[in-house]
Design a protein around this motif. Structure first.
Motif, PDB file in Angstrom:
ATOM      1  N   VAL A  28       0.856  -1.184   0.000  1.00 25.05           N
ATOM      2  CA  VAL A  28       0.000   0.000   0.000  1.00 25.05           C
ATOM      3  C   VAL A  28       0.896   1.239   0.000  1.00 25.05           C
ATOM      4  O   VAL A  28       2.074   1.153   0.355  1.00 25.05           O
ATOM      5  CB  VAL A  28      -0.946   0.028   1.230  1.00 25.05           C
ATOM      6  CG1 VAL A  28      -1.906  -1.155   1.217  1.00 25.05           C
ATOM      7  CG2 VAL A  28      -0.174   0.081   2.520  1.00 25.05           C
ATOM      8  N   TYR A  31       1.464   6.636   2.843  1.00 22.32           N
ATOM      9  CA  TYR A  31       0.534   7.458   3.601  1.00 22.32           C
ATOM     10  C   TYR A  31      -0.601   6.618   4.191  1.00 22.32           C
ATOM     11  O   TYR A  31      -1.134   6.948   5.242  1.00 22.32           O
ATOM     12  CB  TYR A  31      -0.018   8.609   2.758  1.00 22.32           C
ATOM     13  CG  TYR A  31      -1.137   8.234   1.812  1.00 22.32           C
ATOM     14  CD1 TYR A  31      -2.469   8.306   2.214  1.00 22.32           C
ATOM     15  CD2 TYR A  31      -0.870   7.818   0.516  1.00 22.32           C
ATOM     16  CE1 TYR A  31      -3.490   7.971   1.358  1.00 22.32           C
ATOM     17  CE2 TYR A  31      -1.885   7.474  -0.339  1.00 22.32           C
ATOM     18  CZ  TYR A  31      -3.202   7.555   0.076  1.00 22.32           C
ATOM     19  OH  TYR A  31      -4.217   7.227  -0.772  1.00 22.32           O
ATOM     20  N   ARG A  32      -0.943   5.502   3.566  1.00 23.83           N
ATOM     21  CA  ARG A  32      -2.009   4.628   4.089  1.00 23.83           C
ATOM     22  C   ARG A  32      -1.599   4.035   5.437  1.00 23.83           C
ATOM     23  O   ARG A  32      -2.434   3.873   6.321  1.00 23.83           O
ATOM     24  CB  ARG A  32      -2.320   3.501   3.114  1.00 23.83           C
ATOM     25  CG  ARG A  32      -2.949   3.941   1.850  1.00 23.83           C
ATOM     26  CD  ARG A  32      -4.434   3.861   1.969  1.00 23.83           C
ATOM     27  NE  ARG A  32      -4.995   4.406   0.740  1.00 23.83           N
ATOM     28  CZ  ARG A  32      -6.059   3.956   0.165  1.00 23.83           C
ATOM     29  NH1 ARG A  32      -6.715   2.959   0.703  1.00 23.83           N
ATOM     30  NH2 ARG A  32      -6.504   4.517  -0.923  1.00 23.83           N
ATOM     31  N   GLU A  33      -0.326   3.680   5.578  1.00 23.06           N
ATOM     32  CA  GLU A  33       0.153   3.149   6.855  1.00 23.06           C
ATOM     33  C   GLU A  33       0.057   4.221   7.946  1.00 23.06           C
ATOM     34  O   GLU A  33      -0.332   3.938   9.069  1.00 23.06           O
ATOM     35  CB  GLU A  33       1.593   2.642   6.739  1.00 23.06           C
ATOM     36  CG  GLU A  33       1.756   1.422   5.874  1.00 23.06           C
ATOM     37  CD  GLU A  33       1.113   0.161   6.444  1.00 23.06           C
ATOM     38  OE1 GLU A  33       0.817   0.100   7.653  1.00 23.06           O
ATOM     39  OE2 GLU A  33       0.908  -0.776   5.657  1.00 23.06           O
ATOM     40  N   PHE A  36      -3.638   4.694   8.807  1.00 23.93           N
ATOM     41  CA  PHE A  36      -4.107   3.572   9.625  1.00 23.93           C
ATOM     42  C   PHE A  36      -3.661   3.745  11.075  1.00 23.93           C
ATOM     43  O   PHE A  36      -4.453   3.591  12.004  1.00 23.93           O
ATOM     44  CB  PHE A  36      -3.584   2.251   9.063  1.00 23.93           C
ATOM     45  CG  PHE A  36      -3.919   1.066   9.913  1.00 23.93           C
ATOM     46  CD1 PHE A  36      -5.201   0.548   9.935  1.00 23.93           C
ATOM     47  CD2 PHE A  36      -2.951   0.477  10.702  1.00 23.93           C
ATOM     48  CE1 PHE A  36      -5.508  -0.531  10.727  1.00 23.93           C
ATOM     49  CE2 PHE A  36      -3.250  -0.606  11.503  1.00 23.93           C
ATOM     50  CZ  PHE A  36      -4.531  -1.111  11.514  1.00 23.93           C
TER      51      PHE A  36
END
Length: 155
Positions: A28, A31-33, A36
């Motif tokens: 992914v 920025y998704r990490e 989250f």
């Protein structure tokens, strides 16, 4: 669709390396990490505030502490497993925290314990995703225990 505006954020090198590592592993964007992690932190804070609000005897705060300790332990265990460092020690501490929720608050933790041990052994992404779901289910179950405590029950 509106255009996204990007901003830079300075973080220590080891934090960036961890974000990159997680993003590559989960396939992914970085920025998704971050998103989250921020959502998880925000939700944990909300749950904690809900748990301790209006508590006169300290039971709700004690339950909140045990929930936070178990959830934090799960995160640390996953981190140890992924990095291959101190896995046995971290797993032992985490399983002890989970057992405390079972013994002291009547939580159903059997599936969580099984999946955590499976993940430590096999490191499968499916097991990690299931761990997140089971941790969320545990929080929900303990939320019902909090509601019972607030209503004057024994929890």
């Amino acid at each position: 669709m509106p255009r996204k505006e990007w901003k830079n954020v300075k973080v220590p090198a080891e934090v960036k390396a961890e974000i990159v590592s997680l993003a590559e592993r989960d396939k992914v964007p970085k920025y998704r990490e971050v998103v989250f992690g921020l959502r998880l932190l925000r939700r944990a804070r909300e749950v904690y505030r809900e748990l301790v609000q209006g508590d006169e005897e300290g039971r709700i705060q004690a339950l909140a502490w045990h929930i936070a300790k178990a959830i934090y332990g799960i995160g640390r265990a996953v981190e140890a497993i992924e990095q291959g460092r101190d896995v046995d020690a971290r797993l032992t501490k985490t399983l002890r925290s989970i057992q405390q929720l079972k013994e002291r608050w009547g939580a159903d933790t059997e599936a969580l314990e099984v999946v955590l041990n499976q993940y430590a052994r096999d490191k499968r992404r499916e097991d990690k995703e299931l761990l997140v779901d089971l941790a969320a289910q545990l929080i929900k179950e303990m939320g019902m225990a909090v509601a019972a405590l607030k209503a004057g029950g024994q929890g």
